[in-house]
Design an enzyme around this catalytic site. Structure first.
Site, PDB file in Angstrom:
ATOM      1  N   LYS A  46     -21.934 -28.255  -8.822  1.00 45.24           N
ATOM      2  CA  LYS A  46     -21.056 -27.085  -8.818  1.00 45.24           C
ATOM      3  C   LYS A  46     -20.894 -26.550  -7.405  1.00 45.24           C
ATOM      4  CE  LYS A  46     -21.374 -22.269  -9.606  1.00 45.24           C
ATOM      5  NZ  LYS A  46     -21.705 -21.064 -10.359  1.00 45.24           N
ATOM      6  N   ASP A  73     -15.977 -23.892  -9.082  1.00 43.54           N
ATOM      7  CA  ASP A  73     -16.064 -22.640  -9.856  1.00 43.54           C
ATOM      8  C   ASP A  73     -15.613 -21.453  -8.997  1.00 43.54           C
ATOM      9  OD1 ASP A  73     -16.661 -20.800 -11.809  1.00 43.54           O
ATOM     10  OD2 ASP A  73     -18.823 -20.834 -11.471  1.00 43.54           O
ATOM     11  N   LYS A  75     -13.205 -19.194 -10.146  1.00 44.85           N
ATOM     12  CA  LYS A  75     -12.795 -18.109 -11.072  1.00 44.85           C
ATOM     13  C   LYS A  75     -11.526 -17.403 -10.619  1.00 44.85           C
ATOM     14  CE  LYS A  75     -17.491 -17.186 -12.762  1.00 44.85           C
ATOM     15  NZ  LYS A  75     -18.318 -17.912 -11.765  1.00 44.85           N
ATOM     16  N   HIS A  77      -8.135 -15.386 -10.444  1.00 43.69           N
ATOM     17  CA  HIS A  77      -7.549 -14.231 -11.141  1.00 43.69           C
ATOM     18  C   HIS A  77      -6.464 -13.682 -10.220  1.00 43.69           C
ATOM     19  CE1 HIS A  77      -8.343 -10.570 -13.940  1.00 43.69           C
ATOM     20  NE2 HIS A  77      -7.086 -10.624 -13.578  1.00 43.69           N
ATOM     21  N   ASP A  78      -5.196 -13.984 -10.538  1.00 43.57           N
ATOM     22  CA  ASP A  78      -4.102 -13.566  -9.649  1.00 43.57           C
ATOM     23  C   ASP A  78      -2.794 -13.688 -10.424  1.00 43.57           C
ATOM     24  OD1 ASP A  78      -2.593 -13.002  -7.246  1.00 43.57           O
ATOM     25  OD2 ASP A  78      -4.290 -13.787  -6.096  1.00 43.57           O
ATOM     26  N   THR A 138     -21.325 -12.395 -17.954  1.00 42.47           N
ATOM     27  CA  THR A 138     -22.519 -11.937 -18.679  1.00 42.47           C
ATOM     28  C   THR A 138     -23.262 -10.853 -17.900  1.00 42.47           C
ATOM     29  OG1 THR A 138     -23.631 -13.843 -17.740  1.00 42.47           O
ATOM     30  CG2 THR A 138     -22.963 -14.012 -20.031  1.00 42.47           C
ATOM     31  N   ARG A 200     -32.843 -23.033 -18.789  1.00 40.30           N
ATOM     32  CA  ARG A 200     -34.162 -23.236 -18.188  1.00 40.30           C
ATOM     33  C   ARG A 200     -34.922 -24.267 -19.006  1.00 40.30           C
ATOM     34  NH1 ARG A 200     -32.169 -21.500 -14.622  1.00 40.30           N
ATOM     35  NH2 ARG A 200     -32.633 -19.747 -13.271  1.00 40.30           N
ATOM     36  N   ARG A 230     -31.487 -23.339  -9.758  1.00 41.56           N
ATOM     37  CA  ARG A 230     -32.811 -23.342  -9.121  1.00 41.56           C
ATOM     38  C   ARG A 230     -33.857 -24.267  -9.738  1.00 41.56           C
ATOM     39  NH1 ARG A 230     -32.453 -17.002  -9.155  1.00 41.56           N
ATOM     40  NH2 ARG A 230     -31.164 -17.640 -10.922  1.00 41.56           N
TER      41      ARG A 230
HETATM   42  O1  C5P Z   1     -30.239 -21.033 -10.556  1.00 44.43           O
HETATM   43  P1  C5P Z   1     -29.628 -20.841 -11.894  1.00 44.43           P
HETATM   44  O2  C5P Z   1     -29.892 -21.963 -12.865  1.00 44.43           O
HETATM   45  O3  C5P Z   1     -29.914 -19.494 -12.498  1.00 44.43           O
HETATM   46  O4  C5P Z   1     -28.048 -20.892 -11.568  1.00 44.43           O
HETATM   47  C1  C5P Z   1     -27.119 -20.730 -12.577  1.00 44.43           C
HETATM   48  C2  C5P Z   1     -25.729 -20.958 -12.071  1.00 44.43           C
HETATM   49  O5  C5P Z   1     -24.808 -20.595 -13.116  1.00 44.43           O
HETATM   50  C3  C5P Z   1     -25.342 -20.111 -10.872  1.00 44.43           C
HETATM   51  O6  C5P Z   1     -24.432 -20.895 -10.099  1.00 44.43           O
HETATM   52  C4  C5P Z   1     -24.636 -18.918 -11.472  1.00 44.43           C
HETATM   53  O7  C5P Z   1     -23.635 -18.409 -10.634  1.00 44.43           O
HETATM   54  C5  C5P Z   1     -24.000 -19.512 -12.717  1.00 44.43           C
HETATM   55  N1  C5P Z   1     -23.790 -18.563 -13.810  1.00 44.43           N
HETATM   56  C6  C5P Z   1     -24.830 -17.907 -14.458  1.00 44.43           C
HETATM   57  N2  C5P Z   1     -24.589 -17.063 -15.507  1.00 44.43           N
HETATM   58  C7  C5P Z   1     -23.351 -16.855 -15.898  1.00 44.43           C
HETATM   59  C8  C5P Z   1     -22.287 -17.507 -15.278  1.00 44.43           C
HETATM   60  C9  C5P Z   1     -22.558 -18.353 -14.222  1.00 44.43           C
HETATM   61  O8  C5P Z   1     -25.984 -18.062 -14.091  1.00 44.43           O
HETATM   62  N3  C5P Z   1     -23.140 -16.065 -16.935  1.00 44.43           N
END
Ligand code: C5P
Length: 250
Positions: A46, A73, A75, A77-78, A138, A200, A230
């Site tokens: 991404k 990604d 996003k 909006h325009d 979210t 996770r 991460r």
């Molecule tokens: O490091 P981690 O797994 O938390 O990263 C999640 C990725 O998904 C990040 O790039 C974050 O911007 C994206 N994301 C998110 N929650 C959302 C929408 C996008 O964590 N609701």
């Protein structure tokens, strides 16, 4: 390329390519170094606002040269014309997925979907970008949402309404949290492509995410692609971390 054909092609990708590693870093060098360390399994990455703002189209070209699929990604909006033009650029860059806000409305989503339906397929992937709609971030609370747009609807109702609108306007799918996933699948059925962040692996550090789901749970609830940052990028060996998740899903 029509959306049913495109969605089928994306769903055909092997498990390792259905895990999207979020390259949430501020420089091209860091992004390329992580992408390198993802190894053969790490096919999908991404590029979000931070990395694209810092490194632009060049980072997309470089990642494509490493045989990575790109989730761009940004996003959008325009106004409809601008959003459709940006979607065409995503196609020219050879992105596999791109995003826009569903709250941008019917005309903009229809214009972007139409622009992509006519776009040339990328010579490497054999696909055009899929357009994914973001319903409600979210990170927005019920109270914050009330400040920008007061309504008697619950957040849940708004998410469902925007998701339906996006699909009606020709979008190829949605980005949604694991929490909204079962409800959206129940409401929209199996066709839309669904990409889910907030994942996770069992036992991993949750960090700043609140509602997390394991990769297996998300796939079982109907997700097509998982976005994981991460737990992979900060692992001592990102390639092994990714492979362990892919093996669990295969
Ligand atoms: O490091 P981690 O797994 O938390 O990263 C999640 C990725 O998904 C990040 O790039 C974050 O911007 C994206 N994301 C998110 N929650 C959302 C929408 C996008 O964590 N609701």
């Amino acid at each position: 390329m029509d959306r049913i054909q495109l969605i089928a092609k994306l769903r055909d990708l092997p498990a390792g390519r259905r895990i999207i590693t979020a390259l949430d870093v501020p420089t091209m060098d860091q992004a390329l170094s992580i992408a390198e360390r993802l190894g053969a399994e790490g096919g999908f990455v991404k590029v979000g606002l931070e990395l694209y703002s810092a490194a632009g189209p060049e980072v997309v070209h470089r990642l494509k040269n490493m045989d990575r699929d790109i989730f761009l990604d940004l996003k959008y909006h325009d106004i409809p014309n601008t959003v459709a033009s940006a979607a065409r650029v995503a196609a020219t860059l050879g992105a596999s997925l791109c995003t826009m806000h569903a709250s941008n409305g019917r005309a903009a989503m229809t214009a972007a979907s139409a622009a992509l339906a006519e776009a040339k397929v990328d010579h490497r992937t054999g696909r055009r970008p899929a357009l994914l709609a973001v319903t409600i971030l979210t990170s927005l609370s019920e109270q914050e949402m009330g400040e920008v747009s007061p309504s008697y609807d619950t957040l849940q109702d708004r998410v469902q309404r925007l998701a339906r609108l996006a699909w009606d306007c020709g979008c190829d799918g949605l980005v949604c949290s694991a929490t909204d996933l079962p409800g959206l699948r129940a409401a929209l059925g199996p066709e839309p492509l669904i990409v889910t962040p907030g994942i996770r692996p069992a036992g991993a550090d949750v960090g700043d995410q609140h509602r997390v789901t394991t990769p297996r749970q998300a796939m079982d609830a109907g997700s097509d692609f998982l976005v994981i940052g991460r737990p992979i990028t900060q692992a001592p060996d990102p390639g092994s971390a990714l492979k362990a998740i892919a093996d669990e899903l295969a």
